[in-house]
Structure formats: C-alpha cells, structure tokens
Scaffold this active site. Structure first.
Site, short mmCIF file in Angstrom:
data_model
loop_
_atom_site.label_atom_id
_atom_site.label_comp_id
_atom_site.label_asym_id
_atom_site.label_seq_id
_atom_site.Cartn_x
_atom_site.Cartn_y
_atom_site.Cartn_z
CG LEU A 138 18.34 24.55 29.36
CD1 LEU A 138 18.28 25.99 29.85
CD2 LEU A 138 18.92 24.50 27.95
CG HIS A 185 15.98 12.97 24.30
ND1 HIS A 185 14.83 13.71 24.09
CD2 HIS A 185 15.57 11.85 24.96
CE1 HIS A 185 13.80 13.07 24.60
NE2 HIS A 185 14.22 11.94 25.13
#
Length: 352
Positions: free
Chosen positions: A125, A228
């Site tokens: 993605l 992240h």
C-alpha cells in the site's frame, strides 16, 4: 475522479516511480524494474483467473481519471509461505519459578513462527503525497476488502497485513539494531533489500530458539508492536475493517502484524449488491462502489443512498466504473456503521 482498478503491464513506469519514493521497510514493493515487470504480468494472469493459486498476486492501482496519472498502489497476495517460508515472531510468555528462592517471574519471549503460511496478505500500500487528502486513502486501502468480500473462495480463512515498524528519524530500526544485526551482520536497509529479492538467507541466519525480550535494549523493547509514524493512518484503516494485533511481529523491525478471519471483515458483513441506475444521486453517505467482475474490477468513492435494492449514480461515475444502467454493483459505507452512526437494515438494501 479517482478509480482503483487492476494493475496492468502498461502501468510499469508509473508503479516503478511510486516504488522509488518509498523508504526502507516495505519489502513487497521494491524499485526493481525487472521484478515489477514480472509482478504485473502475474497480476494480469491473477485477475484473468489463469495464474496458479500459489502465485496469485492481485495488484491494484489508483488512477486519476482526469489525467491518467497513477497516484497509488495496493495489493493482496492470495497465499504466502507456500513457495518459500514466511516468518514472523510470536510474542509469548515464559514462566520462571522457584519455591525455594521464592521467585515467580513472567518473561516475554519472541518465538519464530510460520503461522501465516497459506494466509492471504494485504500489502504494497502506497499513496503518493499529492493524493493524500479527502477519501483517497480510504478508497485505496479499503477497495481491497470489497474484492475479498466478492471473491472469498479465492482466499484462506485468515488474512493479515504486516505494518511497517518503528524507525528513528535517521531511518534506523531500534529493534533490528538490538536483535537482527547480531545475527545478520548487516544494516537494516541491506537486509530489507535482500528480503525483497530472496528470503533464503533468513532461514540460514535467523535464530530458531526463543529470544527473551529482556535481553533487548530498552529502545528495542519499546519498538515491539509499534507502527512507523507514516503507517499509523494505514493501520487505523485496517482496524476499522476488522483486523487486529494479536501478538505477531515482523522479524526485521518488530512492526505489528494485524490479522482477521475473512468472514469477520466488515466488507463481508456490510457490503451489499444493488442494481445501478443513472440519474442525480440522492443525499447519502460516503461509500465505496465496485463492479462485480474480477477481470475488470473497479472501485470509486461516491455518495450512496441505496434503496430497495437500487443505487442511483451520476453518468460520469457509471462511466468510470464501465457499468451500464441495470447492471449490479457492490457498495459499502466508507466508515463502519457504528462510527458513521448508520446501520444496515436487515432484509433491505438500504443504508439508514
């Protein structure tokens, strides 16, 4: 208008350009022209139904209909770990106790796991910064769930997604520095790049015994299961669709692995088939609308107010979907029913 559609070999340059913009940590979309060319060929065969199940890779792109520009990419791998091992860590508990010493201690440990073998993976993605606005991110990520809900027979019972793990501002991974570096003798980026080409080195170098997290640095322990910063929005979208963190981790950066049963996905429960009609759309909710063809699967974001098994869409949206009035489409609210303050009426194809 933006549309998500199957990627084709003609998208090679556009997908390669997107891959070049991704930093370290996404092993499923590397800027390797040869590998991407092969992947796009496999994707075309997958959507055509001619690829072997073991190699099916449903790669989608998000196209700007006004300019033809490809602004995003995402994928579903039908099954992992069948042609080469797929590793993850499972976070578990070990007990150390001694009545004589009056000690009872619970110790967290990392166990090397193959539990995702055969499962489908949501991956690759990436949305270009120019398109990170409005419903674009939701359209790109959640379009895959409409595909899964329409073709559940293609997938195993469980689906998962590896989230990119925490990295310091300089791009280094505390989890890798405290664990992986000791066994692989290379930088995180080098290991990440190798993993994108060939995973054989993992089985050769990875420790196979449980690893006590107490032996890791404080920074590494804090990074376990932490996402992240750039991946936090993507994680939130997946959690809206029913995926959950259940103690599995990426073996390199310690990022969380989210998973769910296909039957428990929101799209499996809330999506509905309706007949498309051309006209002026009524006031409705933000929704995804897709075609029902695997070979020419297309998804748009639209205001939808399905009623009585029918959905009115403006002609330009029908054109984007390559859908004629009277054909079936599938629709689902962008937001979960509870979050959007709506619910699906039983026995009635209506959002209310």
């Amino acid at each position: 208008m933006l549309i998500v559609r199957p990627a084709a070999p003609t998208d090679l340059d556009a997908v390669l350009e997107l891959a070049r913009q991704i930093g370290p940590g996404m092993t499923t979309l590397k800027a390797d022209r040869g590998a991407l060319e092969r992947r796009l060929e496999i994707a075309s065969a997958s959507f055509a139904g001619t690829a072997a199940p073991i190699e099916c890779d449903y790669l989608f792109v998000m196209e700007d209909c006004a300019t033809g520009r490809v602004g995003g990419v995402c994928a579903i791998k039908r099954s992992v770990g069948l042609d080469e091992p797929f590793y993850s860590y499972r976070l578990g508990t070990m007990i150390h106790s001694s009545a004589e010493a009056n000690v009872f201690a619970q110790m967290q440990a990392l166990y090397l796991s193959y539990d995702m073998t055969g499962c489908a993976e949501l991956c690759s993605l990436y949305l270009h910064p120019d398109y990170r606005q409005g419903l674009n991110g939701k359209l790109l990520s959640k379009s895959r769930f409409l595909f899964i809900a329409q073709f559940p027979e293609l997938f195993s019972e469980r689906i998962f997604a590896e989230m990119r793990g925490y990295q310091d501002i300089d791009g280094s991974s505390p989890f890798w520095e405290s664990l992986g570096r000791h066994f692989f003798k290379m930088d995180f980026q080098a290991a990440d790049d190798m993993c994108g080409r060939d995973k054989a080195f993992i089985s050769q170098l990875m420790p196979r015994h449980p690893l006590y997290t107490a032996l890791l640095s404080e920074e590494a322990r804090a990074a376990i299961g932490k996402t992240h910063v750039d991946t936090v929005p993507a994680r939130r979208l997946l959690e809206q669709e029913g995926l959950r963190y259940e103690g599995y981790l990426d073996i390199f950066d310690g990022g969380p692995v989210l998973q769910a049963k296909v039957g428990d996905l929101r799209a499996s429960r809330e999506s509905m088939r309706v007949v498309a009609e051309a006209g002026t759309a009524l006031a409705g909710v933000d929704a995804l609308v897709s075609t029902t063809s695997m070979r020419d699967f297309r998804v748009i974001a639209a205001r939808a107010a399905p009623e009585g098994g029918r959905l009115v869409l403006p002609p330009e949206q029908l054109d984007a979907l390559r859908c004629a009035p009277g054909e079936e489409v599938v629709t689902m609210p962008v937001q979960p029913a509870r979050a959007a303050g709506i619910r699906k009426q039983e026995n009635s194809a209506t959002f209310s």
